[in-house]
Write an enzyme that holds these catalytic residues in place. Structure first.
Site, PDB file in Angstrom:
ATOM      1  N   ASN A 216       0.950  -1.278   0.070  1.00 38.78           N
ATOM      2  CA  ASN A 216      -0.078   0.101   0.122  1.00 38.78           C
ATOM      3  C   ASN A 216       1.024   1.257  -0.102  1.00 38.78           C
ATOM      4  O   ASN A 216       1.709   1.498   0.916  1.00 38.78           O
ATOM      5  CB  ASN A 216      -0.888   0.115   1.232  1.00 38.78           C
ATOM      6  CG  ASN A 216      -1.777   1.202   1.404  1.00 38.78           C
ATOM      7  OD1 ASN A 216      -2.653   1.413   0.781  1.00 38.78           O
ATOM      8  ND2 ASN A 216      -1.106   2.281   2.412  1.00 38.78           N
ATOM      9  N   GLU A 217       0.748   2.270  -1.045  1.00 35.68           N
ATOM     10  CA  GLU A 217       1.296   3.414  -0.885  1.00 35.68           C
ATOM     11  C   GLU A 217       2.881   3.132  -0.696  1.00 35.68           C
ATOM     12  O   GLU A 217       3.373   3.816   0.275  1.00 35.68           O
ATOM     13  CB  GLU A 217       0.913   4.281  -0.064  1.00 35.68           C
ATOM     14  CG  GLU A 217      -0.709   4.558  -0.467  1.00 35.68           C
ATOM     15  CD  GLU A 217      -1.101   5.915   0.416  1.00 35.68           C
ATOM     16  OE1 GLU A 217      -0.359   6.749   1.140  1.00 35.68           O
ATOM     17  OE2 GLU A 217      -2.446   6.593   0.198  1.00 35.68           O
TER      18      GLU A 217
ATOM     19  N   ASN B 103      -5.554   4.935  -4.216  1.00 41.78           N
ATOM     20  CA  ASN B 103      -5.883   5.561  -2.792  1.00 41.78           C
ATOM     21  C   ASN B 103      -5.795   6.891  -3.219  1.00 41.78           C
ATOM     22  O   ASN B 103      -4.753   7.637  -3.442  1.00 41.78           O
ATOM     23  CB  ASN B 103      -5.045   5.425  -1.779  1.00 41.78           C
ATOM     24  CG  ASN B 103      -4.823   4.051  -1.132  1.00 41.78           C
ATOM     25  OD1 ASN B 103      -5.570   3.080  -1.732  1.00 41.78           O
ATOM     26  ND2 ASN B 103      -3.556   3.692  -0.459  1.00 41.78           N
TER      27      ASN B 103
ATOM     28  N   TYR C 262      -6.150  15.634   0.302  1.00 41.65           N
ATOM     29  CA  TYR C 262      -4.626  16.030   0.275  1.00 41.65           C
ATOM     30  C   TYR C 262      -4.324  16.657  -0.957  1.00 41.65           C
ATOM     31  O   TYR C 262      -3.273  17.369  -1.086  1.00 41.65           O
ATOM     32  CB  TYR C 262      -3.806  14.509   0.698  1.00 41.65           C
ATOM     33  CG  TYR C 262      -4.118  13.993   1.732  1.00 41.65           C
ATOM     34  CD1 TYR C 262      -3.801  14.753   3.066  1.00 41.65           C
ATOM     35  CD2 TYR C 262      -4.560  12.613   1.924  1.00 41.65           C
ATOM     36  CE1 TYR C 262      -3.872  13.987   4.231  1.00 41.65           C
ATOM     37  CE2 TYR C 262      -4.591  11.849   2.989  1.00 41.65           C
ATOM     38  CZ  TYR C 262      -4.264  12.481   4.267  1.00 41.65           C
ATOM     39  OH  TYR C 262      -4.664  11.970   5.449  1.00 41.65           O
TER      40      TYR C 262
ATOM     41  N   TRP D 132     -12.481   5.162   3.019  1.00 38.70           N
ATOM     42  CA  TRP D 132     -11.634   5.103   3.903  1.00 38.70           C
ATOM     43  C   TRP D 132     -12.252   6.094   5.149  1.00 38.70           C
ATOM     44  O   TRP D 132     -12.294   7.234   4.737  1.00 38.70           O
ATOM     45  CB  TRP D 132     -10.138   6.119   3.495  1.00 38.70           C
ATOM     46  CG  TRP D 132      -9.162   5.501   4.664  1.00 38.70           C
ATOM     47  CD1 TRP D 132      -8.744   6.650   5.519  1.00 38.70           C
ATOM     48  CD2 TRP D 132      -8.313   4.336   4.931  1.00 38.70           C
ATOM     49  NE1 TRP D 132      -7.752   6.048   6.313  1.00 38.70           N
ATOM     50  CE2 TRP D 132      -7.668   4.857   5.996  1.00 38.70           C
ATOM     51  CE3 TRP D 132      -8.276   3.142   4.126  1.00 38.70           C
ATOM     52  CZ2 TRP D 132      -6.722   3.951   6.610  1.00 38.70           C
ATOM     53  CZ3 TRP D 132      -7.604   2.238   5.289  1.00 38.70           C
ATOM     54  CH2 TRP D 132      -6.778   2.552   6.040  1.00 38.70           C
TER      55      TRP D 132
ATOM     56  N   LYS E 146     -11.482   9.831   9.604  1.00 38.16           N
ATOM     57  CA  LYS E 146     -12.066   9.629   8.306  1.00 38.16           C
ATOM     58  C   LYS E 146     -13.148   8.731   8.333  1.00 38.16           C
ATOM     59  O   LYS E 146     -13.460   8.278   7.539  1.00 38.16           O
ATOM     60  CB  LYS E 146     -11.222   9.044   7.184  1.00 38.16           C
ATOM     61  CG  LYS E 146     -10.088  10.587   6.975  1.00 38.16           C
ATOM     62  CD  LYS E 146      -9.124  10.330   5.929  1.00 38.16           C
ATOM     63  CE  LYS E 146      -8.146  11.321   5.605  1.00 38.16           C
ATOM     64  NZ  LYS E 146      -7.288  11.028   6.475  1.00 38.16           N
TER      65      LYS E 146
HETATM   66  C1  ADA Z   1      -3.106   6.764   3.464  1.00 38.91           C
HETATM   67  C2  ADA Z   1      -2.846   5.352   3.926  1.00 38.91           C
HETATM   68  C3  ADA Z   1      -3.803   5.170   4.919  1.00 38.91           C
HETATM   69  C4  ADA Z   1      -4.555   6.269   5.726  1.00 38.91           C
HETATM   70  C5  ADA Z   1      -4.701   7.597   4.899  1.00 38.91           C
HETATM   71  C6  ADA Z   1      -5.010   8.739   5.494  1.00 38.91           C
HETATM   72  O1  ADA Z   1      -3.745   6.785   1.987  1.00 38.91           O
HETATM   73  O2  ADA Z   1      -3.150   4.318   3.079  1.00 38.91           O
HETATM   74  O3  ADA Z   1      -3.298   4.165   5.994  1.00 38.91           O
HETATM   75  O4  ADA Z   1      -3.861   6.635   6.773  1.00 38.91           O
HETATM   76  O5  ADA Z   1      -3.785   7.671   4.005  1.00 38.91           O
HETATM   77  O6  ADA Z   1      -6.081   8.871   6.487  1.00 38.91           O
HETATM   78  O7  ADA Z   1      -4.167   9.623   5.516  1.00 38.91           O
END
Ligand code: ADA
Length: 596
Positions: free
Chosen positions: A385-386, A454, A460, A534, A554
């Site tokens: 992931n990322e 994502n 962001y 998310w 979130k």
């Molecule tokens: C990222 C990450 C997540 C989560 C999110 C956020 O995308 O993959 O773990 O933390 O950011 O809320 O900033």
């Protein structure tokens, strides 16, 4: 009735650590349920020790004795009568230790379990936006079996595997693979039986094989069979079959293992989207962390159950277990509720070049696949992931250092992909990326079957409408790759209300605005086969400074699972969408009506 006995071993452990005086605790337990929210980044990460006695009756001399951990974060060492039995790295998969040889018959035995959640450069995740709660935070089991028994201390944590290589509405094939262990000192003849039960609980097939097994040997036994007109598993009708495997010697059933399984087939078409059993289904749902207000990650099963019921009641059909394999109970619940699952290992945010880090990552992937293999709810195995996020924001790194980091990440991705496909060629593989050219230029995006994005436009990065444009560009760039939205959503605090919602105001109104816009843009695009918000619930993150410190806000629901407005919004929308809403009994009929 076989002779295997399986019981929880959760109560009355003596616990202490460098910062906790001795106390009696029951499992599941974490020592960070409070300090992660009080002390932020300074929450205690170190070694905790659990100890208690186990009395072994004389008659256990003809038994094998195992301790099965469902999850313990993150290095676990088990000692029996001061003898080290084994060590397990990684906090999110299960493992089993055979303790037979270290036990004294007819006596009290001292068990000691050391658990360490200190930062460890060889164990993923290295750092992440969630708390690394320490402790034996899932159930612990004491298992006794006869000497001739199904293998229990293995990467599959004592499960046997059921594959369904071919499934259609007319017929299905299934394969059952078990491993028998003979811990006796003589050769023995036995019969292995596999009995299959239909979703209504009726037995309809018994398969048998005879075996002669040498002392100390482990033998693999497999059965393959065909079935006409399988009762398919789907969100509308999550029909589960059951297989019971038995070992019989001298007319006596010695050991039994049971597992449910299901028949379904699916496809993610890069143009037309997702199809389950030949029927189009837009996958809409959420990511889920498994912590809870006041409890950290040490949740009783009923709270796992409640979470997934809430996800189902919201009208969703999908869940991503971000960022780690979750409690075994979770997959059982998803099978029963009919939720489709993306399950992943916590190889996230950063990778090191250390061989040990790579080995542990691969081990985690093997363990998660073998442990959760039989669940029809799982359609995708995730890794990474990322993975470049730390690199992207690290301005102290030199260009050669960055190049080396990219190289090792791509290598590990290739190895993870290979191990996943070797163990399970029938499911999809997936990786979650974020907006950065590195994913394209490094070639890492070419590795998994599915590209997950994502995307945080309107949070962001600017511009809610940029979301759809970005998707169209990516679809053009990767026309033959199925595309999924793996994360999206802004922080929202129920105390903050406004009629003029703006990014970063943490209002519920802005959360509504962003989710509404994303949902509309995804529903307009068939090629996006699904998306996951998310996050299902607010979760603990000691690094965060959202409207509430140390909580990532979130969630569609609060940390205590009280609902935010956005939960009701999804419920109202999803229950009206026949392509998505499948909680009702009549989904397939509704879909067909709708199509006509
Ligand atoms: C990222 C990450 C997540 C989560 C999110 C956020 O995308 O993959 O773990 O933390 O950011 O809320 O900033």
């Amino acid at each position: 009735m076989g002779q295997r006995q399986v019981q929880t071993f959760n109560s009355a452990w003596k616990f202490s650590s460098e910062v906790h005086s001795e106390r009696i605790v029951d499992l599941p337990h974490t020592w960070n349920a409070e300090d992660a929210f009080r002390d932020g980044k300074e929450y205690f990460r170190g070694k905790g020790t659990y100890s208690r006695n186990l009395y072994t009756p004389q008659k256990w001399q003809n038994k094998q004795v195992f301790l099965k951990f469902e999850g313990s974060n993150q290095i676990t060492r088990l000692y029996v009568n001061e003898q080290l039995i084994g060590e397990h790295p990684g906090g999110y998969t299960g493992f089993v230790f055979d303790i037979t040889k270290a036990l004294k018959p007819g006596a009290e035995n001292e068990l000691k379990i050391e658990v360490d959640n200190s930062h460890n450069a060889d164990i993923p995740p290295l750092d992440a936006d969630f708390n690394f709660y320490g402790g034996i935070y899932r159930d612990l089991w004491l298992i006794t079996t006869p000497k001739l028994h199904f293998e229990t201390a293995n990467e599959a944590a004592g499960n046997f595997l059921i594959t369904t290589p071919e499934v259609s509405a007319e017929k299905a094939t299934y394969k059952i693979e078990t491993r028998l262990v003979n811990s006796l000192s003589q050769r023995i003849s036995a019969t292995i039986e596999a009995e299959i039960f239909d979703p209504q609980g009726n037995p309809f097939k018994i398969l048998r094989k005879k075996i002669r097994i040498a002392p100390g040997a482990t033998e693999a036994i497999s059965f393959e069979e065909e079935l006409r007109d399988p009762q398919l598993w789907s969100p509308a009708r999550p029909q589960l079959y059951k297989a019971e495997v038995r070992v019989i010697a001298d007319g006596e059933i010695l050991d039994i293992l049971i597992s449910s399984f299901g028949f379904r087939w699916f496809e993610a078409d890069p143009e037309k989207g997702f199809f389950l059993n030949g029927i189009p289904l837009k996958l809409i749902g959420a990511n889920r962390h498994q912590d809870h207000f006041g409890l950290g990650n040490a949740l009783p099963n009923r709270l796992h159950q409640r979470d997934y019921e809430m996800i189902k009641e919201m009208g969703a059909n999908f869940i991503r277990t971000a960022h780690y394999p979750q409690d075994p109970e979770v997959y059982r619940i998803c099978d029963e509720l009919g939720l489709l699952v993306w399950s992943e290992v916590p190889v996230i945010n950063d990778v090191t070049a250390s061989q040990a880090y790579h080995d542990v990552s691969l081990r985690m992937q093997r363990e998660q696949i073998l442990q959760f293999f039989n669940h029809p709810s799982i359609i995708m195995w995730g890794h990474m992931n990322e993975i470049f996020i730390r690199l992207v924001f690290n301005n102290k790194m030199t260009e050669p250092e960055k190049a080396a980091k990219i190289k090792t990440s791509v290598e590990l991705a290739g190895k993870l992909e290979k191990v996943t496909k070797e163990l399970d060629p029938d499911r999809l593989t997936v990786m979650a990326l974020h907006e950065n050219e590195l994913y394209n230029t490094s070639g890492i995006a070419d590795i998994p079957d599915v590209i997950g994005w994502n995307l945080y436009f309107g949070w962001y990065s600017p511009g809610l409408e940029s979301f759809g444009k970005f998707l169209d560009q990516q679809h053009e760039r990767y026309p033959n790759r199925p595309l999924f939205i793996s994360e999206y959503g802004p922080g929202a605090d129920v105390r903050i209300q406004t009629t003029d919602p703006q990014p970063w105001d943490y209002s519920e109104a802005y959360q509504l605005k962003l989710h509404r816009s994303y949902l509309n843009q995804v529903l307009e695009r068939d090629y996006v086969f699904g998306m996951a918000a998310w996050n299902f619930a607010d979760f603990g993150s000691s690094f965060r400074q959202d409207a509430m410190p140390y909580i990532n806000q979130k969630g569609l629901v609060n940390f205590d699972r009280s609902k935010k407005d956005i939960y009701y919004y999804y419920q109202a929308r999803l229950l009206e969408e026949p392509m998505i809403y499948v909680a009702g009994e009549n989904f397939q009929e509704r879909y067909v009506e709708n199509a006509e």
